[in-house]
Design a protein around this motif. Structure first.
Motif, mmCIF file in Angstrom:
data_model
loop_
_atom_site.group_PDB
_atom_site.id
_atom_site.type_symbol
_atom_site.label_atom_id
_atom_site.label_comp_id
_atom_site.label_asym_id
_atom_site.label_seq_id
_atom_site.Cartn_x
_atom_site.Cartn_y
_atom_site.Cartn_z
ATOM 1 N N THR A 3 -72.160 -3.175 84.983
ATOM 2 C CA THR A 3 -72.416 -2.153 85.996
ATOM 3 C C THR A 3 -73.864 -1.701 85.924
ATOM 4 O OG1 THR A 3 -71.899 0.102 86.680
ATOM 5 C CG2 THR A 3 -71.414 -0.479 84.381
ATOM 6 N N PRO A 4 -74.574 -1.695 87.033
ATOM 7 C CA PRO A 4 -75.999 -1.324 87.013
ATOM 8 C C PRO A 4 -76.229 0.179 86.910
ATOM 9 C CG PRO A 4 -75.317 -1.808 89.247
ATOM 10 C CD PRO A 4 -74.131 -2.115 88.368
ATOM 11 N N LEU A 50 -79.894 -15.746 83.810
ATOM 12 C CA LEU A 50 -80.092 -14.663 84.775
ATOM 13 C C LEU A 50 -79.220 -13.488 84.330
ATOM 14 C CD1 LEU A 50 -81.419 -13.601 87.305
ATOM 15 C CD2 LEU A 50 -79.621 -14.665 88.679
ATOM 16 N N GLU A 51 -79.759 -12.683 83.428
ATOM 17 C CA GLU A 51 -78.993 -11.585 82.860
ATOM 18 C C GLU A 51 -78.788 -10.479 83.885
ATOM 19 O OE1 GLU A 51 -81.371 -10.568 79.505
ATOM 20 O OE2 GLU A 51 -80.384 -12.027 78.186
ATOM 21 N N ALA A 52 -77.751 -9.693 83.664
ATOM 22 C CA ALA A 52 -77.446 -8.599 84.584
ATOM 23 C C ALA A 52 -78.601 -7.607 84.653
ATOM 24 C CB ALA A 52 -76.159 -7.903 84.146
ATOM 25 N N ALA A 53 -79.253 -7.348 83.528
ATOM 26 C CA ALA A 53 -80.392 -6.425 83.527
ATOM 27 C C ALA A 53 -81.533 -6.978 84.371
ATOM 28 C CB ALA A 53 -80.854 -6.176 82.095
ATOM 29 N N ALA A 54 -81.781 -8.279 84.271
ATOM 30 C CA ALA A 54 -82.838 -8.895 85.076
ATOM 31 C C ALA A 54 -82.483 -8.867 86.554
ATOM 32 C CB ALA A 54 -83.072 -10.332 84.609
ATOM 33 N N LEU A 55 -81.197 -9.041 86.872
ATOM 34 C CA LEU A 55 -80.768 -8.981 88.267
ATOM 35 C C LEU A 55 -80.977 -7.577 88.826
ATOM 36 C CD1 LEU A 55 -79.432 -10.278 90.731
ATOM 37 C CD2 LEU A 55 -77.204 -9.750 89.718
ATOM 38 N N PRO A 100 -69.909 -3.679 91.347
ATOM 39 C CA PRO A 100 -70.697 -2.456 91.152
ATOM 40 C C PRO A 100 -72.141 -2.576 91.621
ATOM 41 C CG PRO A 100 -69.329 -2.859 89.228
ATOM 42 C CD PRO A 100 -69.211 -4.071 90.108
ATOM 43 N N PHE A 101 -72.687 -3.783 91.672
ATOM 44 C CA PHE A 101 -74.052 -3.945 92.160
ATOM 45 C C PHE A 101 -74.131 -3.635 93.649
ATOM 46 C CE2 PHE A 101 -74.778 -5.706 88.115
ATOM 47 C CZ PHE A 101 -76.138 -5.879 87.923
ATOM 48 N N VAL A 102 -73.092 -3.980 94.412
ATOM 49 C CA VAL A 102 -73.054 -3.641 95.836
ATOM 50 C C VAL A 102 -73.001 -2.125 95.999
ATOM 51 C CG1 VAL A 102 -71.720 -3.879 97.970
ATOM 52 C CG2 VAL A 102 -71.954 -5.832 96.414
ATOM 53 N N ASP A 103 -72.142 -1.482 95.213
ATOM 54 C CA ASP A 103 -72.051 -0.020 95.232
ATOM 55 C C ASP A 103 -73.391 0.603 94.853
ATOM 56 O OD1 ASP A 103 -71.227 2.588 95.176
ATOM 57 O OD2 ASP A 103 -69.988 2.388 93.370
ATOM 58 N N PHE A 104 -74.030 0.051 93.858
ATOM 59 C CA PHE A 104 -75.319 0.566 93.379
ATOM 60 C C PHE A 104 -76.370 0.512 94.488
ATOM 61 C CE2 PHE A 104 -79.431 -0.410 91.285
ATOM 62 C CZ PHE A 104 -79.591 0.744 90.543
ATOM 63 N N ILE A 105 -76.438 -0.598 95.201
ATOM 64 C CA ILE A 105 -77.459 -0.765 96.243
ATOM 65 C C ILE A 105 -77.241 0.202 97.394
ATOM 66 C CG2 ILE A 105 -78.337 -2.386 97.974
ATOM 67 C CD1 ILE A 105 -77.677 -4.636 95.947
ATOM 68 N N LEU A 106 -75.997 0.299 97.862
ATOM 69 C CA LEU A 106 -75.731 1.126 99.038
ATOM 70 C C LEU A 106 -75.709 2.619 98.703
ATOM 71 C CD1 LEU A 106 -73.006 -1.069 100.800
ATOM 72 C CD2 LEU A 106 -75.467 -0.972 101.245
ATOM 73 N N PRO A 166 -62.807 -6.979 89.000
ATOM 74 C CA PRO A 166 -63.193 -5.600 89.321
ATOM 75 C C PRO A 166 -63.443 -5.466 90.823
ATOM 76 C CG PRO A 166 -65.065 -6.785 88.422
ATOM 77 C CD PRO A 166 -63.911 -7.733 88.374
ATOM 78 N N HIS A 167 -62.769 -4.528 91.464
ATOM 79 C CA HIS A 167 -62.866 -4.434 92.918
ATOM 80 C C HIS A 167 -63.934 -3.428 93.336
ATOM 81 C CE1 HIS A 167 -60.707 -0.639 92.586
ATOM 82 N NE2 HIS A 167 -59.742 -1.265 91.909
ATOM 83 N N LEU A 168 -64.315 -3.537 94.577
ATOM 84 C CA LEU A 168 -65.323 -2.653 95.155
ATOM 85 C C LEU A 168 -64.742 -1.248 95.314
ATOM 86 C CD1 LEU A 168 -68.222 -2.729 96.362
ATOM 87 C CD2 LEU A 168 -67.151 -3.124 98.593
ATOM 88 N N ARG A 169 -65.516 -0.246 94.962
ATOM 89 C CA ARG A 169 -65.025 1.133 95.048
ATOM 90 C C ARG A 169 -64.781 1.526 96.502
ATOM 91 N NH1 ARG A 169 -68.659 4.967 91.279
ATOM 92 N NH2 ARG A 169 -66.988 6.424 91.883
ATOM 93 N N LYS A 170 -63.813 2.414 96.710
ATOM 94 C CA LYS A 170 -63.416 2.801 98.062
ATOM 95 C C LYS A 170 -64.521 3.538 98.805
ATOM 96 C CE LYS A 170 -58.442 3.035 97.189
ATOM 97 N NZ LYS A 170 -57.219 3.888 97.223
ATOM 98 N N ARG A 171 -65.430 4.150 98.078
ATOM 99 C CA ARG A 171 -66.484 4.917 98.748
ATOM 100 C C ARG A 171 -67.495 4.023 99.459
ATOM 101 N NH1 ARG A 171 -70.369 7.183 93.844
ATOM 102 N NH2 ARG A 171 -71.371 5.192 93.324
ATOM 103 N N VAL A 172 -67.492 2.735 99.150
ATOM 104 C CA VAL A 172 -68.461 1.815 99.748
ATOM 105 C C VAL A 172 -67.992 1.435 101.148
ATOM 106 C CG1 VAL A 172 -69.616 -0.411 99.538
ATOM 107 C CG2 VAL A 172 -69.096 0.934 97.484
ATOM 108 N N ASP A 173 -68.890 1.531 102.117
ATOM 109 C CA ASP A 173 -68.593 1.164 103.502
ATOM 110 C C ASP A 173 -68.651 -0.360 103.634
ATOM 111 O OD1 ASP A 173 -68.253 0.918 106.191
ATOM 112 O OD2 ASP A 173 -70.119 1.941 106.764
ATOM 113 N N SER A 174 -67.486 -0.991 103.765
ATOM 114 C CA SER A 174 -67.428 -2.458 103.834
ATOM 115 C C SER A 174 -68.097 -3.009 105.079
ATOM 116 C CB SER A 174 -65.967 -2.924 103.789
ATOM 117 O OG SER A 174 -65.353 -2.526 102.583
ATOM 118 N N ALA A 175 -68.272 -2.170 106.105
ATOM 119 C CA ALA A 175 -68.921 -2.643 107.329
ATOM 120 C C ALA A 175 -70.387 -2.971 107.094
ATOM 121 C CB ALA A 175 -68.785 -1.595 108.432
ATOM 122 N N ARG A 176 -70.949 -2.491 105.998
ATOM 123 C CA ARG A 176 -72.356 -2.757 105.699
ATOM 124 C C ARG A 176 -72.521 -3.987 104.800
ATOM 125 N NH1 ARG A 176 -74.417 2.922 103.517
ATOM 126 N NH2 ARG A 176 -76.454 1.854 103.565
#
Length: 691
Positions: free
Chosen positions: A353-354, A370-375, A429-435, A472-482
């Protein structure tokens, strides 16, 4: 050279993939299910074959008659089953060859995948004989030709002391046991080895998919049933060994190399087959895959959840008892020999998780390349350079050529392209982190074209994780339309990755401008169904066409066939010598024979001529370990039709002039007539037999 061949293969397959995708969609694209379709076609072969065997008579006289009964008298069921049996067998060959071509073209035969590739080659050597023995059982003119040519090829191997092909030159030489043996090989023997071979083929694959989607199964079966009524499989005339058929409709899927036996010697045919097979087996090592670092487990952050082991496509991760004394019971252990370095395990790890700021971003399992920290750091750097109101981050697979091309095409300030090893390497979690941190307004995950993941499950696991159906699934707070997953049906109307980016950007709201609520327009359902139906029609039309066309001519027009077929033991290397009484007394009682005869025999010399023109002349060595057996001759020759003077001569003595046995006879040969030259050892005479 290998890279060039792979490029050509992709050039051929990519247009076909895109065309089929328009009719079937990415999820049902047949090219994504070739291995499973191949197994499904064999299931159809098995079920239809059981029905045919119920009515089949394993005898010389009854084999052809029983098949004809099924074809014509019971056409509504037996005839359909026979056609299904034929066309499913041919479809299995097409899918098998396409499966091999596709795995090679997309570089899925090297690295740890060598095992599946190499174990797949023997399956060819099982499937082809399985189909060939089926043609023997029909025992029509094609079955006779297949049996005769197969026996000639077998005679070239140093296995049998006498010629097998001689058994197919007259009805008297063939027994009912032959059909019992063929039925056993076709129904039990070869299928058992085939099942074992398939099991071995998928042994190192985690969660192999051996069943295609139901829609593909239903569509394929329906198309084969329609083809069975429109163009039913029929026999090619009852066997008549006294004549050679003018032409035969070969099943080119199984009998492709058989015409070579007419132009080449059996040894050259075997050389081609064995050489090609060895070349296929050597391909994984001709150009070895560049080494990648396997996944690394950090026990301080591994809680033994086993998600990485569940999601690994190649079974490279196992859960074993804890070795560091922590409270958790098990830990993940990576087998470097099996790891493909795809990163799906990192995407499955709950500790990747970032959002971690108070400790280093070190997941329980990570990719050294390609480590998670580098990503995370690359995301922050790319996001800092984005400008505009509809900023998009694109994650492209390193194996995806579209992502590499897009880097040169898309250079605007609103778009940044980042590499991940595979789409499944990107943790949700990286998708959640970005948005949630407003690093971008939208995200595109490219994946492999058509959802056909280079690492098998990358696109599938990503779709399920982002749909909140797999941990691990995407958190509900993330807008999947994006979020746009480029391989999913929602974006099927886009031609390529830049189109997906443009389509997602159009749906994103900007200052004072609402986004478009829908994704790109999808092809109409009626049009998709029509394209799918057309694909089925073209595929099974190809199946039917190459199962009988183009026709093959066994001999040239206006010719007859002469088969030289006999065995004869030459003279002994020296004459027998009568032992004296003194010599006999020196021998043990059980070895006292009045004469001492050598076991070894001399070779025989044979000449065959037509109108004084020699067509065959050779010296034949005796068989047996001690050269004490008969010399065998089998040879098929073409002779012009008409009135011909045939001569056959044989000498059984070394250095003798002339022939010990000979026969000259004027014979009126009709076009397609078959004459067998035999030698009667009891009478010591040749015979030109014309049944």
């Amino acid at each position: 050279m290998i890279a060039l061949l792979q490029t050509i293969g992709r050039w051929l397959l990519e247009p076909l993939r895109r065309l089929l995708e328009r009719g079937f969609g990415p999820r049902l694209n047949p090219l994504n299910h070739l291995g499973a379709l191949n197994i499904y076609f064999f299931w159809v072969v098995l079920v239809s074959g059981i029905w045919l065997f119920i009515f089949f008579e394993t005898s010389v006289a009854g084999a052809y008659a029983s098949v004809e009964y099924l074809t014509h008298e019971q056409w509504y069921l037996g005839g359909v089953m026979r056609s299904l049996h034929r066309y499913a067998s041919d479809a299995a060959i097409i899918t098998l060859v396409l499966h091999m071509l596709r795995e090679f073209a997309y570089d899925r035969h090297r690295g740890m995948r060598w095992f599946s590739w190499v174990t797949g080659i023997p399956l060819l050597w099982l499937v082809i004989p399985l189909g060939i023995t089926g043609y023997w059982l029909v025992w029509d003119q094609l079955g006779w030709y297949v049996a005769l040519t197969s026996a000639e090829l077998m005679d070239a191997l140093p296995i049998f002391s006498e010629s097998m092909a001689r058994n197919f030159l007259s009805d008297a030489a063939l027994s009912d046991r032959f059909f019992t043996l063929m039925a056993f090989m076709h129904l039990i023997g070869l299928p058992l080895f085939l099942v074992f071979g398939i099991w071995l083929h998928v042994l190192r694959i985690n969660g192999p998919r051996i069943n295609p989607p139901r829609a593909l199964m239903a569509g394929s079966l329906a198309a084969m049933v329609v083809l069975s009524f429109v163009f039913p499989a029929v026999s090619q005339g009852q066997v008549d060994m006294s004549t050679v058929p003018d032409s035969l409709g070969l099943d080119w899927y199984y009998l492709l190399v058989y015409p070579l036996a007419k132009a080449w010697s059996p040894g050259w045919v075997w050389g081609l087959l064995v050489g090609f097979s060895l070349l296929l087996c050597a391909l994984p090592w001709v150009a070895p895959m560049r080494g990648k670092s396997p996944a690394h487990v950090d026990l301080d952050n591994c809680n033994g959840c086993a998600r990485c082991a569940d999601d690994c496509p190649f079974g490279a991760i196992t859960m074993q008892p804890r070795s560091d004394g922590q409270a958790y019971e098990i830990e993940a252990v990576v087998d470097p020999a099996l790891c493909m370095s795809c990163g799906l395990c990192t995407g499955a790890c709950p500790t990747a998780t970032p959002f971690r700021r108070h400790s280093d971003l070190v997941p329980g399992i990570d990719m050294p390349d390609l480590e998670a920290a580098a990503l995370r750091e690359s995301i922050l750097q790319a996001a800092a350079k984005l400008e505009g109101e509809r900023r998009i981050l694109v994650f492209g697979c390193q194996e995806n050529a579209q992502s590499r091309r897009m880097k040169a095409v898309v250079n605007d300030a609103e778009t940044a392209i980042l590499d991940v090893i595979c789409s499944g390497h990107l943790p949700p979690p990286f998708v959640d982190f970005i948005l949630s941190r407003d690093l971008a307004d939208g995200i595109v995950v490219a994946g492999c074209p058509g959802g056909d993941c280079q690492y098998r499950f990358g696109t599938e696991w990503t779709s399920l994780r982002m749909a909140r159906q797999r941990d691990p699934h995407l958190r509900k707070r993330v807008d999947s339309a994006r979020l746009a997953l480029a391989w999913e049906d929602r974006w099927h109307g886009c031609r390529d990755l830049p189109d997906v980016v443009a389509a997602l950007r159009a749906t994103l709201p900007a200052a004072g401008q609402p986004g478009e609520p829908s994704a790109p327009r999808q092809p109409r359902r009626a049009l998709r169904h029509a394209l799918a139906a057309a694909a089925y029609a073209v595929f099974f039309a190809l199946v039917a066409w190459l199962s009988v066309w183009p026709r093959f001519h066994l001999i040239d027009a206006g010719h007859a066939m002469v088969s030289l077929s006999f065995s004869h033991a030459g003279q002994r290397v020296r004459e027998c010598r009568t032992l004296t009484q003194e010599e006999l007394d020196k021998l043990p009682p059980n070895m006292r024979k009045p004469q001492d005869c050598p076991r070894e025999r001399l070779p025989i010399r044979v000449l065959f001529a037509v109108n004084d023109a020699t067509l065959f002349e050779g010296t034949l060595a005796p068989t047996g370990l001690w050269n004490d057996g008969s010399a065998n001759l089998y040879r098929r020759l073409e002779v012009p039709a008409g009135t011909q003077e045939l001569f056959i001569g044989m000498s059984e003595r070394e250095g003798a002039d002339g022939f010990d046995y000979s026969l000259a006879q004027v014979v009126d040969l009709g076009p397609g007539q078959h004459v067998v030259v035999e030698f009667d050892s009891e009478r010591g005479a040749f015979e030109f037999r014309r049944e």
